[in-house]
Design an enzyme around this catalytic site. Structure first.
Site, short mmCIF file in Angstrom:
data_model
loop_
_atom_site.label_atom_id
_atom_site.label_comp_id
_atom_site.label_asym_id
_atom_site.label_seq_id
_atom_site.Cartn_x
_atom_site.Cartn_y
_atom_site.Cartn_z
N LYS A 60 0.83 -1.21 0.00
CA LYS A 60 0.00 0.00 0.00
C LYS A 60 0.87 1.26 0.00
O LYS A 60 0.55 2.23 -0.69
CB LYS A 60 -0.94 -0.02 1.20
CG LYS A 60 -1.99 -1.13 1.08
CD LYS A 60 -2.79 -1.29 2.36
CE LYS A 60 -3.75 -2.46 2.24
NZ LYS A 60 -4.48 -2.70 3.49
N HIS A 110 0.55 -6.53 17.59
CA HIS A 110 -0.60 -7.44 17.58
C HIS A 110 -1.24 -7.50 18.95
O HIS A 110 -0.62 -7.23 19.97
CB HIS A 110 -0.23 -8.83 17.07
CG HIS A 110 0.80 -9.55 17.88
ND1 HIS A 110 0.52 -10.18 19.07
CD2 HIS A 110 2.11 -9.74 17.67
CE1 HIS A 110 1.61 -10.73 19.55
NE2 HIS A 110 2.60 -10.47 18.72
#
Length: 122
Positions: A60, A110
């Site tokens: 991206k 995470h």
């Protein structure tokens, strides 16, 4: 100067299922060095999901789709202090050069359920 930003989030369970379903999943998407890192960390799906999210975030930040390169063209490594960094190869490297991108900074995290990564291309 920032030339691109990318972020990705993925469910860790999705990676765990992919690992169970396809024994070659790690071999297809990750470099030998990345796979060594997974082994050193015990092969936890959270670590693998974090690296996968990092690769997506880099795609991206480069402003392209993954169809223009292979997953292994983006390598997520760690320095001696454990800080992740990006090493580009082949088409990913060519795309970065064509956009005058000299470096891609990456941050990976995470929780219990998700892994997230952000990439900043300069």
């Amino acid at each position: 100067m920032i030339k691109g930003i990318g972020i990705d989030i993925i469910e860790i369970e999705r990676i765990a299922r992919a690992l169970e379903k396809n024994p070659r999943f790690k071999e297809r998407l990750f470099t030998l060095e990345e796979n060594r890192g997974f082994i050193e960390k015990g092969g936890h799906p959270a670590s693998i999901a974090g690296v996968f999210a990092a690769k997506e975030a880099v795609v991206k930040a480069l402003g392209t789709g993954i169809s223009n390169m292979k997953w292994k063209d983006i390598e997520v490594l760690k320095d001696s202090a454990g800080k992740p960094y990006i090493k580009l190869h082949n088409n990913a490297l060519e795309i970065a050069y064509s956009k005058n991108i000299n470096e891609i900074f990456i941050s990976i995290s995470h929780s219990k359920e998700n892994a997230v990564a952000q990439a900043i291309a300069t």
